[in-house]
Design an enzyme around this catalytic site. Structure first.
Site, PDB file in Angstrom:
ATOM      1  N   TRP A  57     -35.088  25.367  48.805  1.00 39.08           N
ATOM      2  CA  TRP A  57     -36.242  24.550  48.371  1.00 39.08           C
ATOM      3  C   TRP A  57     -36.845  25.107  47.096  1.00 39.08           C
ATOM      4  O   TRP A  57     -37.745  24.514  46.540  1.00 39.08           O
ATOM      5  CB  TRP A  57     -37.308  24.520  49.471  1.00 39.08           C
ATOM      6  CG  TRP A  57     -38.399  23.503  49.270  1.00 39.08           C
ATOM      7  CD1 TRP A  57     -38.260  22.230  48.819  1.00 39.08           C
ATOM      8  CD2 TRP A  57     -39.801  23.668  49.539  1.00 39.08           C
ATOM      9  NE1 TRP A  57     -39.488  21.590  48.811  1.00 39.08           N
ATOM     10  CE2 TRP A  57     -40.445  22.453  49.240  1.00 39.08           C
ATOM     11  CE3 TRP A  57     -40.576  24.733  50.009  1.00 39.08           C
ATOM     12  CZ2 TRP A  57     -41.822  22.265  49.397  1.00 39.08           C
ATOM     13  CZ3 TRP A  57     -41.930  24.543  50.165  1.00 39.08           C
ATOM     14  CH2 TRP A  57     -42.556  23.325  49.862  1.00 39.08           C
TER      15      TRP A  57
HETATM   16  C1  LIG Z   1     -45.201  20.303  48.460  1.00 41.24           C
HETATM   17  C2  LIG Z   1     -46.469  20.050  49.188  1.00 41.24           C
HETATM   18  C3  LIG Z   1     -47.659  20.093  48.498  1.00 41.24           C
HETATM   19  C4  LIG Z   1     -48.863  19.892  49.152  1.00 41.24           C
HETATM   20  N1  LIG Z   1     -50.004  20.045  48.439  1.00 41.24           N
HETATM   21  C5  LIG Z   1     -51.186  20.095  49.096  1.00 41.24           C
HETATM   22  C6  LIG Z   1     -52.364  20.469  48.390  1.00 41.24           C
HETATM   23  O1  LIG Z   1     -52.348  20.766  47.196  1.00 41.24           O
HETATM   24  N2  LIG Z   1     -53.526  20.505  49.092  1.00 41.24           N
HETATM   25  C7  LIG Z   1     -53.583  20.199  50.417  1.00 41.24           C
HETATM   26  O2  LIG Z   1     -54.667  20.303  50.996  1.00 41.24           O
HETATM   27  N3  LIG Z   1     -52.473  19.842  51.100  1.00 41.24           N
HETATM   28  C8  LIG Z   1     -51.278  19.804  50.470  1.00 41.24           C
HETATM   29  N4  LIG Z   1     -50.126  19.491  51.169  1.00 41.24           N
HETATM   30  C9  LIG Z   1     -50.229  19.119  52.603  1.00 41.24           C
HETATM   31  C10 LIG Z   1     -50.311  20.305  53.540  1.00 41.24           C
HETATM   32  O3  LIG Z   1     -49.539  21.359  53.050  1.00 41.24           O
HETATM   33  C11 LIG Z   1     -49.849  19.901  54.938  1.00 41.24           C
HETATM   34  O4  LIG Z   1     -50.595  18.780  55.338  1.00 41.24           O
HETATM   35  C12 LIG Z   1     -50.064  20.997  55.979  1.00 41.24           C
HETATM   36  O5  LIG Z   1     -49.599  22.228  55.488  1.00 41.24           O
HETATM   37  C13 LIG Z   1     -49.351  20.647  57.284  1.00 41.24           C
HETATM   38  O6  LIG Z   1     -49.523  21.698  58.207  1.00 41.24           O
HETATM   39  P1  LIG Z   1     -48.641  21.836  59.519  1.00 41.24           P
HETATM   40  O7  LIG Z   1     -49.212  22.961  60.296  1.00 41.24           O
HETATM   41  O8  LIG Z   1     -48.468  20.532  60.166  1.00 41.24           O
HETATM   42  O9  LIG Z   1     -47.154  22.202  58.972  1.00 41.24           O
HETATM   43  P2  LIG Z   1     -46.552  23.585  58.440  1.00 41.24           P
HETATM   44  O10 LIG Z   1     -47.570  24.425  57.792  1.00 41.24           O
HETATM   45  O11 LIG Z   1     -45.350  23.251  57.661  1.00 41.24           O
HETATM   46  O12 LIG Z   1     -46.128  24.318  59.786  1.00 41.24           O
HETATM   47  C14 LIG Z   1     -45.026  23.957  60.565  1.00 41.24           C
HETATM   48  C15 LIG Z   1     -44.376  25.237  61.073  1.00 41.24           C
HETATM   49  O13 LIG Z   1     -43.474  24.939  62.133  1.00 41.24           O
HETATM   50  C16 LIG Z   1     -42.277  25.666  61.938  1.00 41.24           C
HETATM   51  N5  LIG Z   1     -41.216  24.917  62.618  1.00 41.24           N
HETATM   52  C17 LIG Z   1     -40.660  23.736  62.248  1.00 41.24           C
HETATM   53  N6  LIG Z   1     -39.771  23.332  63.166  1.00 41.24           N
HETATM   54  C18 LIG Z   1     -39.754  24.274  64.138  1.00 41.24           C
HETATM   55  C19 LIG Z   1     -39.054  24.413  65.366  1.00 41.24           C
HETATM   56  N7  LIG Z   1     -38.195  23.490  65.785  1.00 41.24           N
HETATM   57  N8  LIG Z   1     -39.285  25.511  66.123  1.00 41.24           N
HETATM   58  C20 LIG Z   1     -40.169  26.458  65.716  1.00 41.24           C
HETATM   59  N9  LIG Z   1     -40.862  26.369  64.574  1.00 41.24           N
HETATM   60  C21 LIG Z   1     -40.663  25.283  63.795  1.00 41.24           C
HETATM   61  C22 LIG Z   1     -42.122  25.756  60.442  1.00 41.24           C
HETATM   62  O14 LIG Z   1     -41.274  26.818  60.077  1.00 41.24           O
HETATM   63  C23 LIG Z   1     -43.578  25.960  60.011  1.00 41.24           C
HETATM   64  O15 LIG Z   1     -43.947  27.298  59.988  1.00 41.24           O
HETATM   65  C24 LIG Z   1     -48.889  19.631  50.537  1.00 41.24           C
HETATM   66  C25 LIG Z   1     -47.679  19.551  51.238  1.00 41.24           C
HETATM   67  C26 LIG Z   1     -46.481  19.762  50.585  1.00 41.24           C
HETATM   68  C27 LIG Z   1     -45.203  19.706  51.355  1.00 41.24           C
HETATM   69  S1  SF4 Z   2     -36.886  31.939  50.071  1.00 48.44           S
HETATM   70 FE1  SF4 Z   2     -35.436  31.841  48.395  1.00 48.44          FE
HETATM   71  S2  SF4 Z   2     -33.536  31.027  49.283  1.00 48.44           S
HETATM   72 FE2  SF4 Z   2     -35.182  30.601  50.718  1.00 48.44          FE
HETATM   73  S3  SF4 Z   2     -35.832  28.491  50.197  1.00 48.44           S
HETATM   74 FE3  SF4 Z   2     -37.194  29.932  49.108  1.00 48.44          FE
HETATM   75  S4  SF4 Z   2     -36.240  30.202  47.084  1.00 48.44           S
HETATM   76 FE4  SF4 Z   2     -34.677  29.287  48.447  1.00 48.44          FE
END
Ligand SMILES: Cc1cc2nc3c(=O)[nH]c(=O)nc-3n(C[C@H](O)[C@H](O)[C@H](O)COP(=O)(O)OP(=O)(O)OC[C@H]3O[C@@H](n4cnc5c(N)ncnc54)[C@H](O)[C@@H]3O)c2cc1C
Ligand code: SF4
Ligand code: SF4
Lengths: 592, 114
Positions: B48
């Site tokens: 990524w």
């Molecule tokens: C590129 C990007 C930019 C963004 N920019 C902003 C911003 O500027 N400001 C803002 O407020 N919001 C922003 N957002 C939105 C925000 O980041 C998300 O809404 C928020 O982080 C979601 O939180 P979450 O806990 O649902 O997911 P996450 O924080 O992704 O947590 C999910 C976790 O579950 C784990 N996981 C997944 N599948 C499994 C499994 N099967 N078993 C065990 N663990 C698993 C993952 O590894 C991860 O640690 C952005 C999102 C993205 C993707």
């Molecule tokens: S930690 Fe390094 S290899 Fe893993 S997704 Fe991020 S940039 Fe790619």
């Protein structure tokens, strides 16, 4: 049989991301020292999930007005469509307090001269968030949660209609984890990778959403029989071309307008867009405008950074380094200077997210975050019908969920369930299925290139699934258009993959087992998307889902579309759930 | 945008229970090559490009290189992680250098920062 690890937790948290870490902290506050809190995370908690590249803004903060004004904004931003106003309101009421908590955990906040947080537009505040994830994780450490890294959760354990735990495998140790929870919070994020990404081959993961959240929360909820909501309300992003980096830094941060190849600010020109608010029109409308301009051959489309606030362009690269550093490298390699030329943007592959500008997820009871499956709670992107919570709202949702979990735990005096050996064996077979199959099928012969004669890889399955979704379920190359005929083909093909082809899915090692489960989960989510899109016979979110056979909104569908999956028939039964307006006012206007 | 590892700098994180790049990758992509014992990415197309591994490497052995389909050669972006800040050096394809110091933490409490 794999070696087994048994874990018992009062509060079991699946996914140590944005939401999960803060939920652990709040559970400790609410439940006291004796509570056993466990987090299972498929990656490494300090650097996992959406926050892993860093972030430069918290998109939900009540800078002005009231929580009700925020609800009114969120409603407007998805074209006045139904949202769970009760849920948004509950988050808005304490989001500022959560931000203060995270500031005290070490998050560098940008401030104005008067000491207030530096706002970006109406509802965002800027941060130096390159270590946002380690700071978030520090709250889980502080809470004394027991943390298991590199455990991939595959299935919830359901007994008598209640969730009593979850199982998964160790991505490194290959062990089978059987975890009992008196209450369980599922917060493994949203879903990427259902549709074909814009970049191919070695850049196929250069997408906006975090590619390693593959819909496991949605799929597990669905398989557990939970009521699901709004899977037709996907997020279709407009982001920077090629890198798919977030654009808010330029559009909201510097006020850079969208322009077409002729340099026209079309959002302020076309009366339809103007009626929606011009540059700040709802997110789907801006997407629609991008589509229409390009289809009218007035592309490429840009964010005109040369017209934005000149004082802000100097800080632009720094802000991107805090969040999406690759775009700074991309600009350097391609001789692009945002102060001298506009930045090209593009429509990306659609995602399912509950906390951003989409609202797919599990349906929850009141503001408890409990799903229709007893003792199963959701938060973050896994929670449906309540968009625009973002980072700060996902933290806050984790807190609210944790308090309700602890309360329910105490009030009902929940105990650990007995999990019979038979059930454990079944779940273990299912969890390690693709790995076991590889061993069996490799005995049946290998082609000269070393691939199985009688098996399919996760990559093959992913390509097939993405091709079907792209071509029959409104992908980027189809300009997000669908109709019933296309959806019928998507339904038939995805069903065939799920019902008939998964038996050939094989994984050579534990890494491939993880990727195989990513495909299994995404296929389950595809089924939800297709059925929800097909059920909503109207176009309520133009730009996100354009139904050519029902191009207008229909008052009959001014409601939520929810569904429940029937394990026996493999059918997703969709139904309407009425919308309740909590905050009065015109749904298509912002109150401030 | 996959990480490329300089084998003359990578020592396989000897002494660590697990190589740091392998420990931190959110997509489980980094691992040691069985024979050379140097870090490699399992599948460069799955990255990524969050740069977590690049920032975590104690020997600055990892460079994030954009896929050629997206960007010209040989621009570079190099992060140097300090206790409370990251110093980024951007060198474009013509050798022009820009430096940025970005704050990461308010206190220095997070000593085990990787
Ligand atoms: C590129 C990007 C930019 C963004 N920019 C902003 C911003 O500027 N400001 C803002 O407020 N919001 C922003 N957002 C939105 C925000 O980041 C998300 O809404 C928020 O982080 C979601 O939180 P979450 O806990 O649902 O997911 P996450 O924080 O992704 O947590 C999910 C976790 O579950 C784990 N996981 C997944 N599948 C499994 C499994 N099967 N078993 C065990 N663990 C698993 C993952 O590894 C991860 O640690 C952005 C999102 C993205 C993707
Ligand atoms: S930690 Fe390094 S290899 Fe893993 S997704 Fe991020 S940039 Fe790619
Ligand atoms: S962190 Fe650096 S030194 Fe350690 S194994 Fe990875 S590349 Fe090599």
């Amino acid at each position: 049989m794999a070696e087994r690890v048994y874990i018992d937790a009062d509060v079991l948290i699946l996914g140590g991301g944005t939401s999960g870490c803060i939920a652990a902290w709040e559970a400790r506050q609410a439940g006291g020292d004796d509570l056993k809190i466990v987090i299972l995370e498929k990656a490494f908690i300090r650097h996992s999930g959406c926050l892993s590249a860093g972030m430069n803004a918290l998109n939900m903060y009540i800078n002005q007005g009231t929580p009700e004004d925020y609800v009114s904004y969120v409603r407007y931003d998805i074209c006045g469509a139904p949202i769970r106003e009760d849920i948004i309101l509950s988050v808005a009421g304490e989001v500022n307090d959560t931000v203060k908590l995270m500031e005290s955990a070490g998050l560098p906040m940008k401030k104005k001269e008067d000491g207030r947080y530096l706002n970006r537009g109406k509802w965002n505040i800027e941060v130096n968030g390159s270590l946002l994830k380690p700071v978030t994780a520090s709250k889980a450490f502080e809470a004394g949660a027991e943390i298991y890294n590199r455990v991939y959760i595959t299935e919830l354990i359901i007994k008598d209609g209640a969730c009593v735990g979850a199982v998964g495998f160790g991505v490194r140790d290959g062990k089978f984890y059987i975890c009992r929870g008196k209450v369980t919070l599922l917060c493994t994020g949203g879903a990427a990778g259902l549709w074909r990404p814009n970049n191919r081959r070695d850049a196929h993961h250069r997408i906006w959403y975090f590619p390693f959240n593959c819909g496991s929360a949605y799929a597990m909820c669905k398989r557990a029989g939970a009521e699901m909501t709004s899977f037709e309300m996907r997020l279709v992003p407009i982001r920077t071309k090629d890198t798919f980096s977030p654009t808010g830094t330029m559009s909201i941060g510097m006020g850079a307008p969208m322009v077409n190849a002729l340099g026209e600010e079309f959002m302020e020109k076309d009366p339809y867009y103007v009626s929606w608010g011009g540059h700040t029109a709802p997110t789907p409308i801006r997407m629609l405008a991008f589509q229409r301009e390009t289809l009218a051959h007035r592309g490429p489309i840009y964010l005109d950074t040369t017209k934005g606030d000149p004082a802000k362009v100097t800080g632009l690269k720094g802000q991107y380094l805090d969040m999406s550093p690759c775009i700074v490298l991309y600009w350097g390699c391609n001789d692009i200077d945002p102060s001298k030329e506009p930045i090209e943007i593009d429509g990306g592959d659609p995602y399912l997210v509950g906390a951003h500008a989409g609202m797919s997820g599990a349906w929850t009871k009141g503001i408890t975050r409990e799903t229709t499956v007893q003792r199963l709670y959701v938060s973050g992107d896994a929670l449906g019908a309540a968009p625009s919570r973002f980072i700060s709202g996902s933290w806050t949702c984790g807190r609210i969920a944790a308090r309700h979990m602890v309360k329910a735990l105490k009030e009902n005096n929940y105990q650990f369930a007995d999990i019979e050996d038979d059930l454990c064996d079944t779940l273990e077979d299912r969890t390690f299925g693709p790995l076991k199959r590889y061993q069996e099928k490799s005995a049946e012969g290998l082609w000269s290139d070393g691939t199985l004669m009688s098996g399919i890889t996760h990559k093959d399955m992913e390509s097939r699934m993405q091709k079907i979704m792209e071509e029959y379920c409104g992908g980027r190359t189809h300009w997000y258009f669908v109709n019933e005929t296309y959806l019928g083909i998507a339904r038939k093909q995805i069903s065939r993959m799920r019902q008939d082809q998964l038996q050939y899915l094989c994984a050579r090692d534990l890494h491939e087992l993880q990727l195989s489960w990513d495909v299994i989960n995404r296929l389950d989510v595809c089924q939800l998307v297709i059925e929800h899109m097909s059920y909503r016979k109207e176009t309520r979110f133009p730009g996100y889902v354009n139904r050519t056979d029902y191009p207008e909104p229909d008052p009959e569908f001014d409601c939520f579309v929810n569904s429940v999956w029937d394990r026996k028939t493999d059918e997703v039964r969709c139904f309407k759930v009425p919308y309740e307006q909590v905050v009065p006012g015109d749904r298509k206007k912002q109150s401030i | 945008m996959p990480p490329k590892v300089d084998p003359t700098k990578c020592d396989g994180c000897q002494g660590e229970s697990e190589p740091l790049c392998e420990q931190v990758c959110p997509g489980n992509l980094m691992t040691l090559h069985k024979e050379t014992m140097k870090a490699i990415i399992r599948d460069k197309s799955d990255c990524w490009d969050c740069m977590t591994c690049t920032k975590a490497c104690p020997r600055q052995a990892i460079q994030t290189v954009l896929q050629y389909q997206l960007a010209y050669f040989p621009g570079k972006l190099i992060p140097l992680v300090g206790t409370n800040s990251v110093t980024w050096t951007s060198i474009d394809c013509h050798g022009r250098v820009e430096r940025f110091v970005m704050k990461t933490l308010v206190s220095g409490d997070d000593e085990d920062e990787d």
